[in-house]
Motif scaffolding. Structure first.
Motif, PDB file in Angstrom:
ATOM      1  N   PRO A   1     -58.115  19.653 -38.595  1.00  0.00           N
ATOM      2  CA  PRO A   1     -56.703  19.859 -38.957  1.00  0.00           C
ATOM      3  C   PRO A   1     -56.036  18.615 -39.521  1.00  0.00           C
ATOM      4  O   PRO A   1     -55.045  18.730 -40.248  1.00  0.00           O
ATOM      5  CB  PRO A   1     -56.063  20.285 -37.632  1.00  0.00           C
ATOM      6  N   ASP A   2     -56.567  17.428 -39.204  1.00  0.00           N
ATOM      7  CA  ASP A   2     -55.907  16.190 -39.618  1.00  0.00           C
ATOM      8  C   ASP A   2     -56.631  15.435 -40.720  1.00  0.00           C
ATOM      9  O   ASP A   2     -56.099  14.454 -41.250  1.00  0.00           O
ATOM     10  CB  ASP A   2     -55.765  15.248 -38.411  1.00  0.00           C
ATOM     11  N   GLY A   3     -57.841  15.815 -41.061  1.00  0.00           N
ATOM     12  CA  GLY A   3     -58.563  15.030 -42.048  1.00  0.00           C
ATOM     13  C   GLY A   3     -59.969  15.533 -42.244  1.00  0.00           C
ATOM     14  O   GLY A   3     -60.285  16.712 -42.057  1.00  0.00           O
ATOM     15  N   VAL A   4     -60.839  14.622 -42.633  1.00  0.00           N
ATOM     16  CA  VAL A   4     -62.228  14.951 -42.952  1.00  0.00           C
ATOM     17  C   VAL A   4     -63.139  13.915 -42.305  1.00  0.00           C
ATOM     18  O   VAL A   4     -62.827  12.714 -42.298  1.00  0.00           O
ATOM     19  CB  VAL A   4     -62.465  14.961 -44.485  1.00  0.00           C
ATOM     20  N   ARG A   5     -64.260  14.372 -41.784  1.00  0.00           N
ATOM     21  CA  ARG A   5     -65.280  13.475 -41.236  1.00  0.00           C
ATOM     22  C   ARG A   5     -66.543  13.606 -42.089  1.00  0.00           C
ATOM     23  O   ARG A   5     -67.029  14.711 -42.316  1.00  0.00           O
ATOM     24  CB  ARG A   5     -65.593  13.827 -39.779  1.00  0.00           C
ATOM     25  N   LEU A   6     -67.073  12.460 -42.509  1.00  0.00           N
ATOM     26  CA  LEU A   6     -68.273  12.434 -43.319  1.00  0.00           C
ATOM     27  C   LEU A   6     -69.401  11.759 -42.551  1.00  0.00           C
ATOM     28  O   LEU A   6     -69.215  10.668 -41.986  1.00  0.00           O
ATOM     29  CB  LEU A   6     -68.032  11.654 -44.620  1.00  0.00           C
ATOM     30  N   ASP A   7     -70.564  12.394 -42.526  1.00  0.00           N
ATOM     31  CA  ASP A   7     -71.762  11.760 -41.994  1.00  0.00           C
ATOM     32  C   ASP A   7     -72.417  11.000 -43.137  1.00  0.00           C
ATOM     33  O   ASP A   7     -72.616  11.551 -44.239  1.00  0.00           O
ATOM     34  CB  ASP A   7     -72.729  12.803 -41.446  1.00  0.00           C
ATOM     35  N   VAL A   8     -72.764   9.737 -42.883  1.00  0.00           N
ATOM     36  CA  VAL A   8     -73.250   8.865 -43.950  1.00  0.00           C
ATOM     37  C   VAL A   8     -74.539   8.179 -43.500  1.00  0.00           C
ATOM     38  O   VAL A   8     -74.649   7.735 -42.346  1.00  0.00           O
ATOM     39  CB  VAL A   8     -72.199   7.798 -44.321  1.00  0.00           C
ATOM     40  N   ARG A   9     -75.484   8.074 -44.417  1.00  0.00           N
ATOM     41  CA  ARG A   9     -76.713   7.315 -44.187  1.00  0.00           C
ATOM     42  C   ARG A   9     -76.735   6.153 -45.165  1.00  0.00           C
ATOM     43  O   ARG A   9     -76.611   6.347 -46.380  1.00  0.00           O
ATOM     44  CB  ARG A   9     -77.933   8.199 -44.402  1.00  0.00           C
TER      45      ARG A   9
ATOM     46  N   ARG B   1     -50.929  10.984 -57.334  1.00  0.00           N
ATOM     47  CA  ARG B   1     -50.316  11.991 -56.468  1.00  0.00           C
ATOM     48  C   ARG B   1     -51.111  12.205 -55.193  1.00  0.00           C
ATOM     49  O   ARG B   1     -50.544  12.445 -54.133  1.00  0.00           O
ATOM     50  CB  ARG B   1     -50.152  13.305 -57.230  1.00  0.00           C
ATOM     51  N   LEU B   2     -52.435  12.132 -55.283  1.00  0.00           N
ATOM     52  CA  LEU B   2     -53.235  12.203 -54.060  1.00  0.00           C
ATOM     53  C   LEU B   2     -52.937  11.003 -53.170  1.00  0.00           C
ATOM     54  O   LEU B   2     -52.832  11.143 -51.941  1.00  0.00           O
ATOM     55  CB  LEU B   2     -54.725  12.242 -54.408  1.00  0.00           C
ATOM     56  N   ALA B   3     -52.753   9.833 -53.767  1.00  0.00           N
ATOM     57  CA  ALA B   3     -52.393   8.653 -52.977  1.00  0.00           C
ATOM     58  C   ALA B   3     -51.064   8.875 -52.265  1.00  0.00           C
ATOM     59  O   ALA B   3     -50.913   8.554 -51.077  1.00  0.00           O
ATOM     60  CB  ALA B   3     -52.308   7.424 -53.884  1.00  0.00           C
ATOM     61  N   GLY B   4     -50.091   9.441 -52.969  1.00  0.00           N
ATOM     62  CA  GLY B   4     -48.794   9.695 -52.359  1.00  0.00           C
ATOM     63  C   GLY B   4     -48.881  10.681 -51.220  1.00  0.00           C
ATOM     64  O   GLY B   4     -48.257  10.497 -50.160  1.00  0.00           O
ATOM     65  N   THR B   5     -49.677  11.738 -51.402  1.00  0.00           N
ATOM     66  CA  THR B   5     -49.835  12.728 -50.341  1.00  0.00           C
ATOM     67  C   THR B   5     -50.541  12.122 -49.136  1.00  0.00           C
ATOM     68  O   THR B   5     -50.146  12.337 -47.990  1.00  0.00           O
ATOM     69  CB  THR B   5     -50.630  13.932 -50.869  1.00  0.00           C
ATOM     70  N   ALA B   6     -51.599  11.356 -49.402  1.00  0.00           N
ATOM     71  CA  ALA B   6     -52.399  10.801 -48.309  1.00  0.00           C
ATOM     72  C   ALA B   6     -51.626   9.785 -47.486  1.00  0.00           C
ATOM     73  O   ALA B   6     -51.842   9.653 -46.279  1.00  0.00           O
ATOM     74  CB  ALA B   6     -53.660  10.156 -48.880  1.00  0.00           C
ATOM     75  N   THR B   7     -50.720   9.052 -48.112  1.00  0.00           N
ATOM     76  CA  THR B   7     -49.997   8.008 -47.388  1.00  0.00           C
ATOM     77  C   THR B   7     -48.669   8.470 -46.807  1.00  0.00           C
ATOM     78  O   THR B   7     -48.112   7.812 -45.927  1.00  0.00           O
ATOM     79  CB  THR B   7     -49.737   6.804 -48.317  1.00  0.00           C
ATOM     80  N   SER B   8     -48.191   9.618 -47.271  1.00  0.00           N
ATOM     81  CA  SER B   8     -46.884  10.096 -46.786  1.00  0.00           C
ATOM     82  C   SER B   8     -47.000  11.099 -45.656  1.00  0.00           C
ATOM     83  O   SER B   8     -46.009  11.424 -45.003  1.00  0.00           O
ATOM     84  CB  SER B   8     -46.115  10.754 -47.937  1.00  0.00           C
ATOM     85  N   GLY B   9     -48.222  11.612 -45.433  1.00  0.00           N
ATOM     86  CA  GLY B   9     -48.386  12.641 -44.416  1.00  0.00           C
ATOM     87  C   GLY B   9     -48.001  14.026 -44.891  1.00  0.00           C
ATOM     88  O   GLY B   9     -47.903  14.952 -44.083  1.00  0.00           O
ATOM     89  N   ALA B  10     -47.777  14.195 -46.198  1.00  0.00           N
ATOM     90  CA  ALA B  10     -47.447  15.513 -46.735  1.00  0.00           C
ATOM     91  C   ALA B  10     -48.644  16.442 -46.557  1.00  0.00           C
ATOM     92  O   ALA B  10     -49.794  16.004 -46.527  1.00  0.00           O
ATOM     93  CB  ALA B  10     -47.076  15.401 -48.211  1.00  0.00           C
ATOM     94  N   PRO B  11     -48.424  17.752 -46.433  1.00  0.00           N
ATOM     95  CA  PRO B  11     -49.536  18.691 -46.214  1.00  0.00           C
ATOM     96  C   PRO B  11     -50.415  18.806 -47.451  1.00  0.00           C
ATOM     97  O   PRO B  11     -49.970  18.542 -48.578  1.00  0.00           O
ATOM     98  CB  PRO B  11     -48.826  20.014 -45.914  1.00  0.00           C
TER      99      PRO B  11
END
Length: 671
Positions: A134-142, A305-315
Motif C-alpha cells: 500500500p505504501d510503495g514497492v519492494r524489489l529483490d536484487v542480486r 511529475r513523478l518526482a513531485g508525486t513521490a516527494t509530496s505523498g500524493a496518491p
C-alpha cells in the motif's frame, strides 16, 4: 513503510538512454533516485544514432546540448525508404532535421548528467522480484560480491528495454503483432564500399553509411526466409553478398545486431506504483531512430511529475496523466513504423504503393505532415493537465477498474443507467446491423462501451444501429467487411483498428461478440449443395475462429469474448443441419480455448438463443408466431433484447468467474 524509511523515492531499472535521462529528470525534481542496471559496464554499442527535433528541444531546455558537443546533421531522412527531409517539419526551427548522436556517447553524457545531479547508479545489479505494498514497492536484487538484498521505494520505473523484467514482474500486458521480417545490422571496419540509403535490389534491401572514424554501418534485409537468433559476421556477409553481390568478408566486425518489425505496446503505462518508459512500454522496428526518441520523450513527460508525486505523498492516481499523454503517442508512432516496414520489406507487391506515395510526397503539405510526425512535433510538448484521480484500487492488486489514463465518466447521460459497467471499454459486435447483434450493440453502448458496429453490406441498417446508440447518449462507429471470403478478417480489423485509434488513441479491444452468421434453413440434408455447405462454414465457423485469433492480440487482461451459438445444437432440426454443425464448431472453439486464455483473465462463453424475433417477415404472421411460441417455457417468442441482456452480462466484471460455458438463452426451449 513511510517515505523516510525507503531506500529511494524512485528506483529506475535500466541504465540505457531512457533510464539515465529519467533519473536525471527525477533528481532535477528533487526525488531520491536509484538506478539499477544488470550490465556491469556500458555496452559501448550504438543501436541508436539519431536525435530528432522534439528531443533536441527537450535537451536544449535542460541545458544538455553543450554536454553532447557539436552534433553533425544527418541530412534528409526517409519514410519507408522514400526520401523525406525532416527539416521540413518546421523550416524556421533552428534544430529542425535529424542529428547524429551515437548511443554510446549519449549514454555516457546522460550518466554524467544524472550523477552530477546526485543520482546513484548500481551496475551489475539485477532485479529478480517485485512486490507492491500500500505504501510503495519492494524489489529483490542480486548484485556482484553482495548477498541478495531488498530495495524499498515509493515508485519503480521500468526502463529496461524490450525484454523488460519490470514489465514481466509488474504484470503488464503487451498487445500487438509479432515479427515476420528481420534486418541484420553491423558496424564494420576496413571496408571501402559505396554509401547507399535503403537501396532496393531484386533480392532485398541494403544500407551502407561510412562514418568519419572510418567504420561503416551496414544494414541488410533479404527477401524470403528470415534468420533466427543473434547474427555472426558470416551471416551478415552472406546476406550482403546475396543482396548486393559485394564481398565484405575482409572487413572486421565491431558490433553485430539484428532488428525486426515487431509492433507491440503495453495496454497501460502504469500499474499503481510501477511505470514503464521506452522499449519496456513499446516494441517497434527502430526505423529512422524513432524508438530512442520516443523513449526519451516518455522520460521527459514523466520525470518531473513523478518526482513531485513521490516527494509530496500524493496518491499514485495523480500520475494518470502519463498513460493518457504517452500511450496515444506510442500507438501513433507504432502505426507509422508499421507502414514504413511494409514499404521497406515488401517486394514487388509494394512497388505500386511506393510509386503512388512517392507522387504524394511531391506535395509540401504531405512531406511536412510526415516530417512532423516522425520528429515528434505533431503532439504538444507538455502533457495535458493532470486529470482527477480515477484509479483508487489498492496498490499491488490487479486491474479491478479502468487502467491508468482512461477516465470513466461520472455523469449520467440521458437514457443511460446510473451504473455504467462498461465505461471506457471498447467492443466489436459482428453482424450488428439488425436483430440480436443490433440489440447487443445498443446494450453495450448503454453500459458505457464504445461499440464497433460490424455489417456486411447494408449501410443503411448499420447507420440505423449507430444512430440508435448515439440517440441514447452512447458512442459507436460502423465497420464494413464481408465475412466468409478471402481477406475478410484482415479487412474487418483494418476498419476496426482505424476507428478505435481515431476515437481512443489506441487499438485496444476489450469485448468481442461473434454474432454474424448465415443459416441453411430450408435445405433438407439431401438437398444441401457443397457451395452452400462451404459458405455456411466459412461465415459461421472459420470467420469466428480467426476473428478471435486476431482479437486476442488487441485484448487486455480481463477481456471478454462471447460467441453466439444456437439451441439447435441441442435439439434436432434437420433442415438446419449444416447450420447446427457450424454452431457446434463455435461451441468447441469456446470450450477448448477457455483454458488457453484464462491466464490472461479473459473469459470466453457461448450463448445459445432459441426462436428470436429478428425483424424477419415471419414474425409479422400472428399464426406463425403463436406456433413458435409453444416451444418456449414462457409461451412466447424471444425478443432480441432478451438475448442481448444475457450477452451484456457476460461482458461485465460480474461474469468474471464464468468461462468455457454454454449459456442456454432459449427461453426454456431446451428445458
Amino acid at each position: 513503510m513511510t517515505p523516510y524509511e525507503q531506500d529511494a523515492d524512485v528506483v529506475v531499472v535500466g541504465a540505457g538512454p531512457v533510464g539515465l535521462f529519467l533519473a536525471a529528470e527525477l533528481r532535477g525534481g528533487g526525488a531520491r533516485t536509484l538506478v539499477l542496471e544488470r550490465r556491469t559496464e556500458p555496452s559501448g554499442e550504438s543501436r541508436a544514432s539519431v536525435l530528432h527535433t522534439r528531443t533536441m528541444d527537450i535537451f536544449a531546455d535542460r541545458g544538455l546540448l553543450p554536454r553532447l558537443g557539436e552534433l553533425p546533421p544527418v541530412g534528409p531522412g526517409h519514410f519507408g525508404g522514400l526520401r523525406l527531409d525532416l527539416a521540413e517539419a518546421d523550416p524556421d526551427h533552428p534544430l529542425a532535421g535529424q542529428w547524429e548522436c551515437l548511443q554510446h556517447h549519449l549514454e555516457a553524457e546522460l550518466e554524467r548528467h544524472a550523477l552530477d545531479l546526485g543520482a546513484e547508479i548500481r551496475r551489475g545489479h539485477t532485479v529478480t522480484g517485485l512486490r507492491q505494498t500500500p505504501d510503495g514497492v519492494r524489489l529483490d536484487v542480486r548484485g556482484p560480491d553482495v548477498e541478495p538484498y531488498t530495495v524499498t521505494a515509493g515508485y519503480v520505473a521500468g526502463c529496461d528495454g524490450e525484454r523488460s523484467t519490470v514489465r514481466e514482474l509488474g504484470g503488464f500486458e503487451l498487445a500487438g503483432r509479432a515479427a515476420d521480417k528481420v534486418m541484420l545490422r553491423a558496424d564494420v571496419a576496413g571496408l571501402d564500399i559505396d554509401n547507399r540509403r535503403l537501396q532496393r535490389f531484386p533480392d532485398g534491401i541494403a544500407t551502407a553509411y561510412r562514418r568519419p572514424d572510418g567504420t561503416t554501418r551496414l544494414m541488410v534485409h533479404r527477401f524470403g526466409v528470415q534468420p533466427d537468433g543473434e547474427p555472426d559476421f558470416d551471416q551478415v556477409s552472406a546476406a550482403w553478398a546475396d543482396v548486393t553481390g559485394e564481398d565484405i568478408r575482409h572487413g572486421r566486425a565491431l558490433w553485430l545486431n539484428r532488428f525486426d518489425n515487431t509492433s507491440r505496446q503495453v495496454t497501460e503505462y502504469r500499474r499503481d506504483r510501477v511505470l514503464l518508459a521506452g522499449d519496456a512500454a513499446h516494441l517497434q522496428m527502430p526505423v529512422g531512430g524513432q524508438a530512442v526518441n520516443l523513449g526519451l520523450q516518455d522520460a521527459a513527460c514523466l520525470g518531473r511529475r513523478l518526482a513531485g508525486t513521490a516527494t509530496s505523498g500524493a496518491p499514485p492516481e495523480s500520475l494518470g496523466f502519463y498513460h493518457a499523454a504517452r500511450h496515444p503517442v506510442g500507438a501513433r508512432t507504432l502505426t507509422n513504423i508499421q507502414a514504413q516496414a511494409q514499404l521497406l520489406f515488401g517486394g514487388d507487391e509494394v512497388t505500386a504503393v511506393r510509386e503512388v506515395l512517392g507522387e504524394v510526397l511531391e506535395f509540401g503539405a504531405a512531406r511536412r505532415h510526415l516530417a512532423r510526425m516522425i520528429s515528434g512535433l505533431d503532439v504538444p510538448a507538455d502533457p495535458p493537465p493532470d486529470p482527477p484521480p480515477t484509479d483508487p484500487r489498492p496498490a499491488g492488486r490487479g486491474p479491478a477498474g479502468p487502467p491508468a489514463g482512461r477516465h470513466p465518466s461520472t455523469t449520467h447521460r440521458p437514457g443511460r443507467p446510473p451504473v455504467d459497467r462498461l465505461t471506457d471499454k471498447t467492443a466489436l459486435v459482428t453482424g450488428s446491423s439488425r436483430g440480436i447483434g443490433r440489440a447487443t450493440a445498443v446494450r453495450l453502448a448503454r453500459e458505457g462501451a464504445l461499440v464497433a458496429v460490424h455489417y456486411a453490406a447494408n449501410d443503411e441498417a448499420a447507420d440505423e444501429t449507430v444512430a440508435l446508440i448515439e440517440k441514447d447518449g452512447g458512442r459507436a462507429f460502423k465497420v464494413r467487411a464481408e465475412l466468409g471470403v478471402p481477406g475478410d478478417v484482415h479487412e474487418l480489423f483494418l476498419g476496426l483498428e482505424r476507428g478505435l485509434k481515431e476515437r481512443t488513441g489506441d487499438t485496444r479491444l476489450d469485448i468481442l461478440v461473434n454474432n454474424a452468421a448465415v443459416t441453411s434453413t430450408g435445405s433438407a440434408p439431401e438437398d444441401l449443395t457443397p457451395e452452400e455447405f462451404d459458405r455456411c462454414f466459412a461465415v459461421n465457423a472459420k470467420a469466428p475462429y480467426f476473428i478471435v485469433q486476431r482479437a486476442l492480440g488487441l485484448m487486455p487482461h480481463g477481456g471478454r469474448i462471447v460467441n453466439i451459438s444456437t439451441g439447435v445444437t441441442r435439439t434436432a432440426v434437420p433442415d438446419q443441419l449444416a447450420y447446427a454443425m457450424t454452431k457446434g464448431a463455435v461451441e468447441q472453439l469456446t470450450f477448448q480455448l477457455a483454458r488457453v486464455i484464462a491466464p490472461r483473465g479473459i473469459t470466453i462463453n457461448s450463448v445459445a438463443p432459441g426462436i428470436t424475433d429478428n425483424g424477419g417477415a415471419i414474425f409479422d404472421n400472428a399464426d406463425a408466431v403463436a406456433a413458435m411460441s409453444q416451444f418456449s417455457a414462457f409461451n412466447r417468442v424471444g425478443e432480441a433484447g432478451d438475448v442481448a441482456d444475457v450477452i451484456t452480462f457476460l461482458t461485465t466484471d460480474e461474469a468474471r468467474w464464468i468461462t468455457g460455458a454454454f449459456i442456454d438463452a432459449t427461453g426454456g426451449t431446451l428445458a
